[in-house]
Design a protein around this motif. Structure first.
Motif, PDB file in Angstrom:
ATOM      1  N   LYS A 165       0.835  -1.212   0.000  1.00 53.58           N
ATOM      2  CA  LYS A 165       0.000   0.000   0.000  1.00 53.58           C
ATOM      3  C   LYS A 165       0.867   1.259   0.000  1.00 53.58           C
ATOM      4  N   MET A 166       2.011   1.189   0.692  1.00 54.59           N
ATOM      5  CA  MET A 166       2.912   2.347   0.725  1.00 54.59           C
ATOM      6  C   MET A 166       3.511   2.658  -0.641  1.00 54.59           C
ATOM      7  N   ARG A 167       3.419   1.708  -1.555  1.00 56.01           N
ATOM      8  CA  ARG A 167       3.949   1.922  -2.904  1.00 56.01           C
ATOM      9  C   ARG A 167       2.981   2.739  -3.755  1.00 56.01           C
ATOM     10  N   GLN A 168       1.804   2.991  -3.227  1.00 56.22           N
ATOM     11  CA  GLN A 168       0.846   3.849  -3.916  1.00 56.22           C
ATOM     12  C   GLN A 168       0.689   5.122  -3.101  1.00 56.22           C
ATOM     13  N   ILE A 169       1.089   6.253  -3.669  1.00 60.01           N
ATOM     14  CA  ILE A 169       1.027   7.529  -2.965  1.00 60.01           C
ATOM     15  C   ILE A 169      -0.280   8.206  -3.364  1.00 60.01           C
ATOM     16  N   ARG A 170      -1.168   8.376  -2.390  1.00 59.70           N
ATOM     17  CA  ARG A 170      -2.510   8.886  -2.650  1.00 59.70           C
ATOM     18  C   ARG A 170      -2.667  10.329  -2.194  1.00 59.70           C
ATOM     19  N   SER A 171      -3.631  11.002  -2.797  1.00 59.18           N
ATOM     20  CA  SER A 171      -3.924  12.379  -2.392  1.00 59.18           C
ATOM     21  C   SER A 171      -4.683  12.361  -1.070  1.00 59.18           C
ATOM     22  N   PRO A 172      -4.272  13.174  -0.094  1.00 57.96           N
ATOM     23  CA  PRO A 172      -4.959  13.208   1.197  1.00 57.96           C
ATOM     24  C   PRO A 172      -6.193  14.100   1.202  1.00 57.96           C
TER      25      PRO A 172
END
Length: 279
Positions: A165-172
């Protein structure tokens, strides 16, 4: 309250360029008082990764609208996926546990038979009974140990899933992608800035006022703000959301923030405007 403000600034306006006084004409004898400030976004986030890795995809471009939870950047994750698969195989395999349980059941029956014979015929010695009891308890301990190991393996699986999951950087947040720092093929390091997302649907108007003037304002009070929008100057209404509890000792000024809505993104954060103290 306007009269109190005017009285407060009469002795201050000549000493500070912060306040602007404009005559409204000799016929009316009115004076217009404004204070220059700047707009700031309510939410402005710069995101980074907790892990290092190679960027394999950038799903949005600078200026795009993004929603909270959207994946902005993907890092390479094949090795993590293989590690997760390996840990799942070890965790889901129940061969060792089933074998240990079968052995414990067998030794339990042996112990029960040995105890029954010892109590009825005395043909089996107490030492043999104690030995059977020890072997059964050892088998029970082995089952318990394997169960603990399986629980630990389950936690390792969860850990491997979190690493993916950390390999996907999502918008907060929902907003505009203001900056993308790295491109596909580049490597990022932990905590290195990757992209910036700004929500400009609401903004702050930030102004520094003389303490005597700021004292006349109240939290939640409506104020009038003038801001440039292209070649026009648009008036909007905001509410005082913050009055600094500290006065700057060097300038004698006090920070004040007014929150206002920005429908249609009419104003860009960072532009200067005016807070109307006396219309």
């Amino acid at each position: 309250m306007n009269e109190r403000i005017v009285r407060s600034i009469v002795v201050l306006v000549c000493a500070h360029a912060l306040l602007s006084v404009t005559s409204m004409g000799a016929a009316t004898g009115r004076t217009r008082l404004t204070a220059v400030g700047v707009t700031q976004p309510v939410t402005d986030e710069t995101l980074s990764s907790l892990v290092s890795g190679k960027i394999v995809a950038v799903h949005f471009r600078e200026g795009d609208q993004v929603r909270k939870g959207d994946v902005i950047i993907d890092l390479a994750k094949r090795l993590d996926e293989l590690e997760l698969a390996r840990r799942k195989l070890a965790w889901e395999s129940k061969v060792e546990l089933e074998s240990a349980r079968a052995r414990e059941e067998m030794l339990k029956k042996v112990l029960e038979g040995t105890r029954r014979v010892h109590e009825t015929t005395k043909s089996i010695s107490l030492d043999e009974l104690n030995k059977a009891d020890f072997e059964h308890k050892s088998a029970m301990a082995e089952v318990a140990q394997i169960q603990i190991e399986e629980e630990l393996q389950g936690l390792e699986v969860e850990k491997a899933e979190e690493l993916i999951k950390m390999r996907q950087i999502r918008s907060p947040l929902t907003g505009v992608l203001a900056r993308v720092a790295l491109e596909v093929g580049e490597n990022c390091q932990p905590h290195q800035p990757l992209f910036r997302v700004v929500d400009i649907s609401r903004c702050y108007f930030v102004v520094n006022l003389e303490a005597a003037i700021a004292r006349e304002l109240e939290l939640g009070q409506e104020v009038t703000i003038e801001l440039p929008a292209g070649e026009k100057v648009i008036t909007c209404t905001g509410k005082v959301s913050f009055i600094s509890p500290v006065v700057d000792s060097a300038s004698g000024l006090q920070e004040v923030k007014a929150l206002f809505d920005n429908p249609g993104d009419r104003f860009y954060p960072g532009v200067s405007g005016s807070l109307i103290l006396v219309p």
